[in-house]
Design a protein around this motif. Sequence first.
Motif, PDB file in Angstrom:
ATOM      1  N   GLU A  87       0.826  -1.207   0.000  1.00 26.21           N
ATOM      2  CA  GLU A  87       0.000   0.000   0.000  1.00 26.21           C
ATOM      3  C   GLU A  87       0.868   1.269   0.000  1.00 26.21           C
ATOM      4  O   GLU A  87       0.874   2.041  -0.956  1.00 26.21           O
ATOM      5  CB  GLU A  87      -0.869  -0.094   1.249  1.00 26.21           C
ATOM      6  CG  GLU A  87      -1.732   1.051   1.552  1.00 26.21           C
ATOM      7  CD  GLU A  87      -2.543   0.752   2.822  1.00 26.21           C
ATOM      8  OE1 GLU A  87      -3.043  -0.378   2.995  1.00 26.21           O
ATOM      9  OE2 GLU A  87      -2.666   1.657   3.644  1.00 26.21           O
ATOM     10  N   ALA A  88       1.608   1.455   1.089  1.00 30.50           N
ATOM     11  CA  ALA A  88       2.422   2.662   1.266  1.00 30.50           C
ATOM     12  C   ALA A  88       3.402   2.388   2.400  1.00 30.50           C
ATOM     13  O   ALA A  88       3.144   1.516   3.240  1.00 30.50           O
ATOM     14  CB  ALA A  88       1.531   3.851   1.627  1.00 30.50           C
ATOM     15  N   PHE A  91       8.756  -2.619   3.209  1.00 29.42           N
ATOM     16  CA  PHE A  91       8.462  -3.801   4.028  1.00 29.42           C
ATOM     17  C   PHE A  91       9.647  -4.230   4.899  1.00 29.42           C
ATOM     18  O   PHE A  91      10.161  -5.339   4.767  1.00 29.42           O
ATOM     19  CB  PHE A  91       7.977  -4.961   3.137  1.00 29.42           C
ATOM     20  CG  PHE A  91       6.536  -4.813   2.718  1.00 29.42           C
ATOM     21  CD1 PHE A  91       5.511  -5.195   3.575  1.00 29.42           C
ATOM     22  CD2 PHE A  91       6.200  -4.264   1.485  1.00 29.42           C
ATOM     23  CE1 PHE A  91       4.181  -5.055   3.208  1.00 29.42           C
ATOM     24  CE2 PHE A  91       4.875  -4.108   1.114  1.00 29.42           C
ATOM     25  CZ  PHE A  91       3.859  -4.503   1.977  1.00 29.42           C
ATOM     26  N   ASN A 111       5.510  -0.375  -3.550  1.00 32.58           N
ATOM     27  CA  ASN A 111       4.214   0.067  -3.024  1.00 32.58           C
ATOM     28  C   ASN A 111       3.493   0.918  -4.057  1.00 32.58           C
ATOM     29  O   ASN A 111       4.139   1.514  -4.933  1.00 32.58           O
ATOM     30  CB  ASN A 111       4.427   0.918  -1.766  1.00 32.58           C
ATOM     31  CG  ASN A 111       4.764   0.077  -0.559  1.00 32.58           C
ATOM     32  OD1 ASN A 111       4.001  -0.799  -0.165  1.00 32.58           O
ATOM     33  ND2 ASN A 111       5.926   0.328   0.027  1.00 32.58           N
ATOM     34  N   HIS A 165      -3.214  -8.214   2.972  1.00 29.57           N
ATOM     35  CA  HIS A 165      -1.972  -7.537   3.339  1.00 29.57           C
ATOM     36  C   HIS A 165      -1.365  -8.223   4.567  1.00 29.57           C
ATOM     37  O   HIS A 165      -2.115  -8.620   5.475  1.00 29.57           O
ATOM     38  CB  HIS A 165      -2.294  -6.068   3.660  1.00 29.57           C
ATOM     39  CG  HIS A 165      -1.085  -5.203   3.746  1.00 29.57           C
ATOM     40  ND1 HIS A 165      -0.220  -5.250   4.823  1.00 29.57           N
ATOM     41  CD2 HIS A 165      -0.586  -4.281   2.893  1.00 29.57           C
ATOM     42  CE1 HIS A 165       0.757  -4.381   4.620  1.00 29.57           C
ATOM     43  NE2 HIS A 165       0.562  -3.781   3.456  1.00 29.57           N
TER      44      HIS A 165
HETATM   45  N1  URA Z   1       2.997  -1.742   4.471  1.00 29.13           N
HETATM   46  C1  URA Z   1       2.998  -1.526   3.142  1.00 29.13           C
HETATM   47  O1  URA Z   1       1.962  -1.574   2.496  1.00 29.13           O
HETATM   48  N2  URA Z   1       4.160  -1.249   2.562  1.00 29.13           N
HETATM   49  C2  URA Z   1       5.327  -1.203   3.208  1.00 29.13           C
HETATM   50  O2  URA Z   1       6.358  -0.951   2.587  1.00 29.13           O
HETATM   51  C3  URA Z   1       5.282  -1.445   4.595  1.00 29.13           C
HETATM   52  C4  URA Z   1       4.116  -1.719   5.207  1.00 29.13           C
END
Ligand code: URA
Length: 232
Positions: free
Chosen positions: A90-91, A103, A129, A203
């Motif tokens: 996601e982000a 991540f 992401n 996720h």
């Molecule tokens: N969650 C996400 O979606 N991306 C990341 O890079 C870390 C946590």
Amino acid sequence: MNENSPHCLADDIIAYLRFLSESGVKHVDCSPENIKRMEQWGKAFFPVRESLAVIRNEVENCRRCNLYKERRRTVFGAGDSKARLVFVGEAPGREEDIQGEPFVGDAGVLLTKIIEAMNLTRDQVYISNVVKCRPPNNRNPLPDEISACSKFLRRQLKVIRPEFICALGAVAARSILDVKAPISQLRGRFHTFMGIKVMPTYHPAALLRNPQLKRDVWEDVKKLMAGYESQV
Ligand code: URA
């Protein structure tokens, strides 16, 4: 395709128009005199070809939405630039914002385990992401933040040219597939985007909150592995 691969003419034209636009040029003069003049400029005046390095540089300087105001680092992506499989989240969260890597927090530890359960390593896949800057307090990215950023992901995918995408969570799955359906309806089967097979799943952060979802994710990952291994 890698950072030195041949590109089609359309890509070169788009890259050149982008270069002109970012240099402040509003109109292109296609008169024979102007084309002659441009030919005399020589190669040094032509833009750098599209590559992950070029896109990364644009992301690092991006101010297309308000997220740049509070970010510490942009989080572009990491892994093999020729990967057959790309994971899209996601982000960035807090830890990713500090380290500039995708991540690497708690959800990242779980994602790494999922990748290893597929008999792969993080270096053999690519991880990125939809949104490259951390939304404040880890809130969901807003629609205008997603639309400002999603062209970067599309360009990354065009350079990497993976065969498979694993879309992690609703934000990634919906924005890649341009649909509004819940992740529970999207997961578990292949969709197509830019000719790439897309497997949406939950996720990793959702698995940390609700471990019962792990069974569904494992089913999705098995389908992904079967596709990945059958197309060597
Ligand atoms: N969650 C996400 O979606 N991306 C990341 O890079 C870390 C946590």
